[in-house]
Design a protein around this motif. Structure first.
Motif, short mmCIF file in Angstrom:
data_model
loop_
_atom_site.label_atom_id
_atom_site.label_comp_id
_atom_site.label_asym_id
_atom_site.label_seq_id
_atom_site.Cartn_x
_atom_site.Cartn_y
_atom_site.Cartn_z
N SER A 103 0.74 -1.40 -0.52
CA SER A 103 -0.03 0.45 0.24
C SER A 103 0.91 1.56 -0.18
CB SER A 103 -0.67 -0.27 1.39
OG SER A 103 0.02 0.09 2.17
N CYS A 104 2.40 0.85 0.43
CA CYS A 104 2.64 2.39 -0.14
C CYS A 104 4.26 2.14 -1.02
CB CYS A 104 3.32 2.51 1.47
SG CYS A 104 4.45 1.97 2.19
N CYS A 105 5.35 3.12 -0.69
CA CYS A 105 5.98 2.53 -1.80
C CYS A 105 7.69 2.80 -1.50
CB CYS A 105 6.27 3.71 -3.14
SG CYS A 105 6.74 5.25 -2.40
N LYS A 106 7.14 2.34 0.28
CA LYS A 106 8.55 1.69 0.92
C LYS A 106 9.21 0.35 0.99
CE LYS A 106 8.58 6.27 2.09
NZ LYS A 106 9.21 7.27 1.20
N LEU A 107 10.27 0.49 0.93
CA LEU A 107 11.37 -0.82 1.42
C LEU A 107 11.47 -0.54 2.53
CD1 LEU A 107 12.98 -3.46 -0.30
CD2 LEU A 107 14.34 -1.85 -0.71
N ARG A 108 11.82 -1.37 3.63
CA ARG A 108 12.45 -0.92 4.84
C ARG A 108 12.93 -2.27 5.53
NH1 ARG A 108 8.84 -3.75 8.03
NH2 ARG A 108 6.64 -4.40 7.25
N GLN A 109 13.71 -2.21 6.32
CA GLN A 109 14.14 -2.79 6.74
C GLN A 109 13.77 -3.39 8.14
OE1 GLN A 109 18.56 -3.13 7.23
NE2 GLN A 109 18.54 -1.63 5.34
N ALA A 110 13.29 -4.37 8.85
CA ALA A 110 12.38 -4.74 9.95
C ALA A 110 13.43 -5.67 10.84
CB ALA A 110 11.12 -5.30 9.77
N ASP A 148 5.15 7.88 -5.66
CA ASP A 148 3.90 7.86 -5.27
C ASP A 148 3.37 6.65 -5.77
OD1 ASP A 148 4.90 9.38 -2.84
OD2 ASP A 148 4.51 10.96 -4.09
N GLN A 149 4.08 5.90 -6.53
CA GLN A 149 3.06 5.21 -7.59
C GLN A 149 3.21 4.24 -8.57
OE1 GLN A 149 1.79 7.70 -10.91
NE2 GLN A 149 4.05 7.44 -11.90
N LEU A 150 4.26 2.94 -7.09
CA LEU A 150 4.51 2.08 -6.66
C LEU A 150 3.49 0.88 -7.85
CD1 LEU A 150 6.45 0.04 -5.98
CD2 LEU A 150 5.70 -0.90 -3.44
N GLU A 151 2.15 1.23 -7.89
CA GLU A 151 1.22 -0.13 -8.15
C GLU A 151 0.72 0.28 -9.49
OE1 GLU A 151 -0.21 -2.44 -6.42
OE2 GLU A 151 0.86 -1.68 -4.43
N GLN A 152 1.16 1.65 -10.28
CA GLN A 152 1.12 1.73 -11.31
C GLN A 152 2.46 1.26 -11.99
OE1 GLN A 152 0.21 3.57 -8.49
NE2 GLN A 152 -1.21 4.71 -9.33
N MET A 171 4.36 -1.41 -11.25
CA MET A 171 4.64 -2.26 -11.49
C MET A 171 4.02 -2.84 -12.59
SD MET A 171 7.27 -3.61 -10.05
CE MET A 171 6.46 -5.54 -9.68
N ALA A 172 2.98 -2.23 -12.44
CA ALA A 172 2.16 -2.63 -13.80
C ALA A 172 2.10 -2.34 -15.11
CB ALA A 172 0.39 -2.20 -13.34
N LYS A 173 2.60 -0.82 -15.46
CA LYS A 173 3.04 -0.56 -16.49
C LYS A 173 4.51 -2.23 -16.49
CE LYS A 173 2.11 4.14 -16.27
NZ LYS A 173 2.48 5.55 -16.01
N LEU A 174 5.59 -1.83 -15.51
CA LEU A 174 6.91 -2.98 -16.34
C LEU A 174 6.03 -4.14 -16.85
CD1 LEU A 174 9.47 -3.75 -16.18
CD2 LEU A 174 9.12 -4.74 -13.58
N TRP A 175 4.97 -4.57 -16.07
CA TRP A 175 4.55 -6.19 -16.37
C TRP A 175 3.68 -5.82 -18.03
CZ3 TRP A 175 3.28 -11.12 -16.73
CH2 TRP A 175 2.19 -11.94 -16.69
N GLU A 176 3.31 -5.27 -18.43
CA GLU A 176 2.35 -4.97 -19.60
C GLU A 176 3.21 -4.87 -20.39
OE1 GLU A 176 -0.39 -1.27 -18.77
OE2 GLU A 176 -0.97 -2.30 -17.51
N PHE A 212 4.54 -10.65 -2.59
CA PHE A 212 4.63 -8.99 -3.33
C PHE A 212 4.67 -8.73 -5.28
CE2 PHE A 212 7.71 -5.58 -5.76
CZ PHE A 212 7.10 -4.59 -5.57
N ALA A 213 5.81 -10.53 -5.38
CA ALA A 213 5.68 -11.30 -7.04
C ALA A 213 4.64 -11.65 -7.16
CB ALA A 213 6.42 -11.80 -6.98
#
Length: 199
Positions: free
Chosen positions: A20-27, A78-82, A84-89, A172-173
């Motif tokens: 839901s966000c575009c952050k890559l995080r370490q935890a 701010d648009q990771l989902e979009q 990633m969709a473009k990369l796939w398409e 994620f994939a």
């Protein structure tokens, strides 16, 4: 304990990508005898790879002599989902059967160890020793880790990752229409022999 070839602190062992966000995080010498740990299934050969990094996500294609980049998505968006969709398409238009990929993990997600003096033992004995040496080296119980190992120059090289990390990367994939065939890593120089396979 064996020599630890990972410089990142244990707090950095965990990795997640929030959908839901575009952050890559370490935890997130000798001929090697490569043996996959019994808790890691074999990886099918993949002609495509989804490589994860702190900079972004890159789609790679196997070519003669190595891999070439087919596209990438920055995490600073701010648009990771979009994206990633473009990369796939775009990839689907240009390439047949791009959906099946192996996932290349960050080395910051992985605990590397070098263990001397156990190479004359059986595989079962070596794996038992590896589990013992992994105890307490990550925030996870050993039962919640998956590891690969190999032998070179009378030393055992170990790479371990949290099952939670594998599940997050796989989810994620899948959420972005890729089909993960397995998880791998490209170890730092001197930390492992060949590609790390986590199944």
């Amino acid at each position: 304990k064996g020599k630890d070839s990972t410089n990142s602190p244990s707090a950095g062992f965990r990795f997640a990508i929030g959908l839901s966000c575009c952050k890559l995080r370490q935890a997130w010498g000798a001929t090697a005898r490569h043996s996959l740990a019994t808790n890691a299934p074999k990886l099918m050969k993949a002609n495509f790879a989804l490589s994860l990094s702190f900079d972004g996500i890159t789609l790679l294609e196997r070519v003669d002599g190595g891999w070439c980049e087919r596209g990438s998505v920055s995490l600073d968006t701010d648009q990771l989902e979009q994206d990633m969709a473009k990369l796939w398409e775009k990839s689907e238009r240009d390439i047949d059967d791009v959906s099946n990929v192996k996932i290349v993990l960050l080395n910051e997600q992985i605990k590397y160890l070098v263990l001397p003096g156990v190479t004359d033992q059986s595989d079962d004995a070596i794996e038992a020793f590896i589990r013992q040496e992994l105890e307490g080296t990550t925030p996870y119980p050993v039962a919640d880790l998956r590891f690969d190992w190999c032998v070179k120059d009378s030393k055992v090289y170990v790479a371990a990752v949290a099952l939670e990390t594998l599940e997050e990367a796989e989810s994620f994939a899948i959420a972005h229409r890729f089909t993960p065939l397995g998880h791998v890593a490209i170890a730092p120089d001197g930390a492992f022999d060949g590609e790390v396979h986590f199944g």
